[in-house]
Scaffold this motif. Structure first.
Motif, PDB file in Angstrom:
ATOM      1  N   MET A  21      -3.220  -1.657   3.663  1.00  0.00           N
ATOM      2  CA  MET A  21      -2.226  -1.647   4.750  1.00  0.00           C
ATOM      3  C   MET A  21      -2.844  -1.056   6.015  1.00  0.00           C
ATOM      4  SD  MET A  21       1.114  -0.399   2.626  1.00  0.00           S
ATOM      5  CE  MET A  21       2.429  -0.614   3.805  1.00  0.00           C
TER       6      MET A  21
ATOM      7  N   ARG B 226       4.072  -6.647   4.329  1.00  0.00           N
ATOM      8  CA  ARG B 226       3.057  -5.754   3.753  1.00  0.00           C
ATOM      9  C   ARG B 226       3.715  -4.704   2.880  1.00  0.00           C
ATOM     10  NH1 ARG B 226       0.610  -5.991   8.967  1.00  0.00           N
ATOM     11  NH2 ARG B 226       1.226  -3.869   9.564  1.00  0.00           N
ATOM     12  N   ASP B 227       4.841  -4.184   3.376  1.00  0.00           N
ATOM     13  CA  ASP B 227       5.557  -3.148   2.618  1.00  0.00           C
ATOM     14  C   ASP B 227       6.025  -3.690   1.264  1.00  0.00           C
ATOM     15  OD1 ASP B 227       7.681  -0.677   4.212  1.00  0.00           O
ATOM     16  OD2 ASP B 227       5.535  -0.722   3.797  1.00  0.00           O
TER      17      ASP B 227
ATOM     18  N   ALA C 222       3.224  -4.145  -1.163  1.00  0.00           N
ATOM     19  CA  ALA C 222       2.760  -2.838  -1.677  1.00  0.00           C
ATOM     20  C   ALA C 222       3.733  -2.314  -2.725  1.00  0.00           C
ATOM     21  CB  ALA C 222       2.642  -1.847  -0.527  1.00  0.00           C
TER      22      ALA C 222
END
Ligand code: SDX
Length: 431
Positions: free
Chosen positions: A399, A159-160, A163
């Protein structure tokens, strides 16, 4: 006193107790999760006037008094003291970064500014007169075809990285959309520049000449991006959340957010405001256009005015209006006729009973185009600028949603008022 709301069905006499949920700030919420199961009713709230779709700890708006907080920090303080990447870190991770954290975050974003080289060929499929927002929808969505190494959205590291890639690549994709529209060569990012400096470099430099980022333009763009970074569950953010609730690819989800933002009722208003000001043309026409805005038979609306939540001044509009004065003065065009017209139009509308009664004030889109135009950014790129900045809010909210322990797919109900059951009629019997 029990923290519940009693609902009584007067038709049957049945009643249920619905729990009241309180946030840190803002109105309490009635949890209607059991309403259908216990009483057989769904709720009806088109446009979600009074419906909370989620819990969130990212942004808070008090529309009655014109308050906007990012993770509890007033937008006025962040506008004065912070910068876009520091605000991006704040929105994503919840706290102001230490210097080490900010350096690391800035470094990560810088390392992801480039696009896969084959992506450049996507642009050649668009005519030069394609609206840059149409290009953004397509190219950002196509990123979902490239990053198979980080598609497990339930893995926090994946997810990081998604992003970071989105925040880092949006300026490169945006600048390339502009370059395509003017037939100039794409410019690669220069990672020695700031986030906004790099965007200006990729938009306005050319391979055959030296280009120096104007510090005033860089600072103005950074501030405008800070003001546009997030805004609770607006239409585009809600679209990203709903798309993401099915566990869809985050790049594709952000593409759906760009689509929703493009509408003139939402982020597309900044482009519509400038076209409206150009159409009004002169202060002497203000009363005619105000009359049109009030005429229910006329589809004309005062673009950049009104807001679903703000029933007082949008704090972002106030900050941008002040910026207009400073930027125009420093750029030397102190009496920009469009800015003068915008100021007089705001003044006239705020004295008009129609706007006063409906609590219609200038919103974030009313003045931003004045500054974009002063920085040399073309009108059809205004909403693209908004999309670049709002990508931070979209990915932060995505997120937060995916990390929710009880996250589930969003699937609203409806009130069906179509034709009740009927039998098929063979074609020869139809009249
Ligand atoms: C953004 O949600 C967000 O947070 C969005 C945003 C963000 O950061 O994400 O803040 C960014 O999208 C800002 C809004 C940009 N859009 C515009 O500037 C377009 C012009 N504004 C309107 O279309 C309207 O005000 C909305 C869409 C912004 C809000 O619509 P609502 O909440 O559904 O309000 P409404 O249409 O029900 O209006 C209430 C009344 C109506 O009159 P009555 O039926 O009561 O007689 O106010 C009138 C409307 O006709 N009205 C306007 C008007 N806006 C509302 N009349 C003339 N001109 C306008 N701009």
């Amino acid at each position: 006193m029990k923290d519940t709301l009693t609902i009584v069905d007067n038709a049957t006499g049945k009643s249920i107790e619905l729990p009241i949920r309180h946030g840190t700030l803002g109105p309490p919420a009635v949890d209607i999760g059991r309403l259908y199961h216990d009483l057989g009713y769904v709720t009806y709230d088109p446009g979600f006037i009074a419906t909370a779709s989620c819990r969130s700890a990212i942004t808070y708006i008090d529309g009655d008094i014109g308050v906007l907080l990012y993770r509890g920090y007033p937008i006025e303080q962040l506008a004065e003291k912070s910068n876009f990447l520091e605000v991006a870190h704040l929105l994503l991770y919840g706290d102001l970064a230490t210097q080490t954290q900010l350096d690391e975050f800035t470094g990560v974003i810088r390392r992801h500014t480039m696009l896969k080289e084959s992506l450049k060929s996507f642009y050649s499929g668009f005519y030069h007169d394609a609206h840059p927002m149409a290009i953004m929808v397509g190219v950002v969505g196509s990123l979902s075809a490239f990053y198979h190494d980080s598609t497990d959205i339930h893995n926090p590291q994946h997810r990081d990285i998604a992003a970071h890639r989105l925040i880092a690549k949006m300026p490169t994709i945006a600048a390339a959309s502009y370059k395509h529209s003017i037939g100039e060569p794409f410019i690669y990012p220069n990672n020695n520049l700031s986030y906004c400096g790099n965007l200006l470099h990729m938009m306005f430099s050319v391979p055959c000449e030296e280009y120096h980022v104007d510090p005033l333009a860089e600072k103005a763009l950074d501030l405008i991006f800070t003001l546009h970074a997030d805004h609770e569950q607006n239409a585009s953010t809600s679209t990203v959340r709903l798309a993401g609730s099915s566990s869809a690819n985050p790049f594709a989800c952000v593409s759906s957010g760009i689509t929703a933002l493009w509408g003139p009722a939402h982020g597309g208003a900044n482009e519509a405001v400038l076209r409206m000001l150009e159409e009004i043309g002169d202060v002497k026409n203000i009363s005619k256009y105000l009359a049109r805005a009030k005429d229910k038979k006329d589809t004309f609306r005062l673009m950049g005015f009104g807001h679903r939540v703000y029933k007082n001044h949008d704090p972002r509009a106030r900050i941008i209006r002040q910026m207009c004065h400073e930027v125009l003065q420093k750029l030397g065009n102190t009496n920009d006729p469009l800015f003068e017209l915008a100021l007089r139009l705001e003044e006239a509308a705020l004295k008009d009973d129609y706007f006063i009664a409906r609590k219609l004030y200038p919103n974030v889109d009313f003045y931003s185009g004045i500054i974009y135009k002063a920085l040399g950014i073309p009108t059809n790129m205004f909403t693209v600028m908004f999309a670049v900045a709002r990508t931070v809010g979209w990915v932060a909210q995505w997120m937060e949603m995916i990390a929710e322990p009880d996250q589930r797919i969003g699937r609203p109900r409806q009130v069906y008022d179509g034709i009740a059951t009927r039998d098929y009629v063979s074609i020869e019997k139809r009249t």
